[in-house]
Design an enzyme around this catalytic site. Structure first.
Site, PDB file in Angstrom:
ATOM      1  N   LYS A 119       0.995  -1.532  -0.034  1.00  0.00           N
ATOM      2  CA  LYS A 119      -0.377   0.070  -0.004  1.00  0.00           C
ATOM      3  C   LYS A 119       0.652   1.527  -0.286  1.00  0.00           C
ATOM      4  O   LYS A 119       1.852   0.821  -0.230  1.00  0.00           O
ATOM      5  CB  LYS A 119      -0.459  -0.562   0.958  1.00  0.00           C
TER       6      LYS A 119
HETATM    7  C1  LIG Z   1      -5.380  -4.564   0.657  1.00  0.00           C
HETATM    8  C2  LIG Z   1      -6.561  -4.196   1.394  1.00  0.00           C
HETATM    9  C3  LIG Z   1      -7.773  -4.633   3.022  1.00  0.00           C
HETATM   10  C4  LIG Z   1      -7.086  -5.239   3.901  1.00  0.00           C
HETATM   11  O1  LIG Z   1      -5.592  -5.117   4.626  1.00  0.00           O
HETATM   12  P1  LIG Z   1      -4.717  -5.373   5.331  1.00  0.00           P
HETATM   13  O2  LIG Z   1      -3.835  -4.290   5.858  1.00  0.00           O
HETATM   14  O3  LIG Z   1      -4.326  -5.943   4.267  1.00  0.00           O
HETATM   15  O4  LIG Z   1      -5.659  -5.951   6.427  1.00  0.00           O
HETATM   16  C5  LIG Z   1      -9.059  -4.382   2.400  1.00  0.00           C
HETATM   17  N1  LIG Z   1      -9.849  -3.823   1.679  1.00  0.00           N
HETATM   18  C6  LIG Z   1      -8.849  -3.407   0.530  1.00  0.00           C
HETATM   19  C7  LIG Z   1      -9.097  -2.871  -0.854  1.00  0.00           C
HETATM   20  C8  LIG Z   1      -7.425  -3.599   0.387  1.00  0.00           C
HETATM   21  O5  LIG Z   1      -6.775  -3.407  -0.849  1.00  0.00           O
END
Ligand SMILES: *Cc1c(COP(=O)(O)O)cnc(C)c1O
Length: 387
Positions: free
Chosen positions: A188
């Site tokens: 991210k």
């Molecule tokens: C990555 C992601 C999540 C979950 O994130 P984590 O921190 O890995 O639990 C939820 N929604 C979207 C759209 C994502 O891309």
């Protein structure tokens, strides 16, 4: 292999983490509230609750908004499964709203239509979870208008979108919704290894989320239901979880946050550059920055099998992977996952999402991606498409 996403760790990050490792507090120390305060300030939110993942943040956000058995939650089928699973953790039912093919975000028209139909049969959702896909802001003002008309709450899944903004506010400020959730997974925008955060402006919702991330336990003497039995005393009031973020993670996040603007700037620049160097290729690109400024988490293209001499997505994917380019696909529509088919979902139910998926290919995009690597990717994509 050029990955589709990659974190950047600087020596300042390492020093920040090392300082925590040398300190008295690896968890439940000062770094977590400092990180929460920094994100809240940056986004213009009153409260921020750090947790161990965005998945946990979505779960406690749903619970804090009162989602439970018998309730309905709607989200976008073009998202990671966590956007839907949070409703199921609470015993609620899940449904989806088809996407706008221009942005791959939840279609406001489809949402409105589905709400009208649901109202007629008394089956309105309690919560709608729009996802800022690829970091590009949804039309939050329009969604807020519908939330007032139809009486649902809004959780923004902004896992892709920290650093982005809406026309009138910063993503995370919760100006048009109840809770906004960020992810700090390494792919991210900024990372804590694993981690997430839930932001809101309502102190009761925030207090509920704080309680839920820590076993449902409070040590606040103001909140006790029974008389204190001594300085060790605490009370469990609800069934909570251990969803805490560590201070090690928070220190990394705090250090990464300093580069957030630079990262988004760089991602915008690389995406604009992709737009240019791919303009002669038979690929579809998404519209960006329609309802604010994207954080540009992903750069997805649509590979049309016919326009590309029959070289469909799967073939292009395989050719790029063998050329050392770590393309990916975001996302397999959630309703087509075997687990969700078990609830009666299946092919044909969300045709725009399904059409998007058939052609979807995510090209590498991260701040450390060199322009020369980008040229190499465009070249390989051209080769794969046109031979
Ligand atoms: C990555 C992601 C999540 C979950 O994130 P984590 O921190 O890995 O639990 C939820 N929604 C979207 C759209 C994502 O891309």
């Amino acid at each position: 292999m050029i990955p589709y996403g990659r974190q950047e760790i600087t020596s300042a990050d390492i020093e920040a983490v090392t300082a925590v490792l040398r300190s008295d507090w690896l968890t439940q120390g000062p770094a977590v509230p400092a990180f929460e305060q920094a994100v809240a300030n940056r986004c213009g939110a009153v409260h921020a609750v750090a947790v161990n993942s965005a998945t946990s943040a979505l779960h406690i956000a749903c619970l804090a908004l009162g989602v439970g058995p018998g309730d309905r939650v709607w989200t976008s089928p073009i998202s990671f499964v966590a956007s839907a699973n949070c409703a199921l953790y609470c015993g609620a039912s899940i449904d989806f709203v088809d996407i706008d093919p221009g942005t791959a975000n939840m279609s406001v028209e489809a949402l409105e239509q589905k709400l009208r139909t649901a109202k007629a049969v008394n089956a309105l959702p309690k919560v709608v979870i729009p996802v800022h896909y690829a970091g590009d802001p949804c039309d939050m003002a329009a969604i807020q208008g519908l939330s007032r008309e139809f009486g649902f709450r809004v959780i923004e899944d902004a896992a892709h979108a920290i650093g982005g903004s809406l026309d009138d506010s910063i993503i995370g400020g919760c100006r048009h919704g109840d809770v906004t959730v960020f992810s700090f997974h390494p792919v991210k925008i900024v990372t804590t290894g694993e981690g997430g955060m839930a932001l809101c402006n309502d102190s009761q919702v925030a207090a509920r989320m704080r309680l839920l991330r820590n076993h449902g336990i409070t040590r606040d003497s103001q909140e006790m239901q029974r008389r204190s039995e001594g300085p060790w005393y605490y009370e469990q009031h609800v069934l909570g979880y251990n969803y805490r973020m560590t201070d090690i993670q928070a220190a990394l996040g705090l250090s990464q946050l300093e580069r957030l603007d630079a990262y988004v700037e760089r991602r915008q620049g690389l995406a604009n550059r992709y737009d240019e160097i791919l303009s002669d290729l038979p690929v579809r690109t998404l519209r960006r920055n329609l309802h604010g400024r994207s954080a540009v988490h992903l750069y997805p293209v649509g590979v049309d099998g016919d326009a590309a001499n029959g070289a469909g997505r799967s073939e292009v994917f395989a050719k790029l992977r063998s050329a050392g380019i770590g393309v990916n696909v975001h996302y397999i529509p959630i309703h087509l996952q075997p687990y969700f088919r078990g609830f009666g979902f299946g092919a044909g139910m969300f045709p725009a999402a399904e059409a998007f998926y058939r052609e979807a290919l995510t090209l590498p995009l991260f701040p450390g991606l060199a322009e020369s690597a980008q040229d190499q990717i465009a070249e390989a994509l051209g080769q794969a498409l046109l031979g």
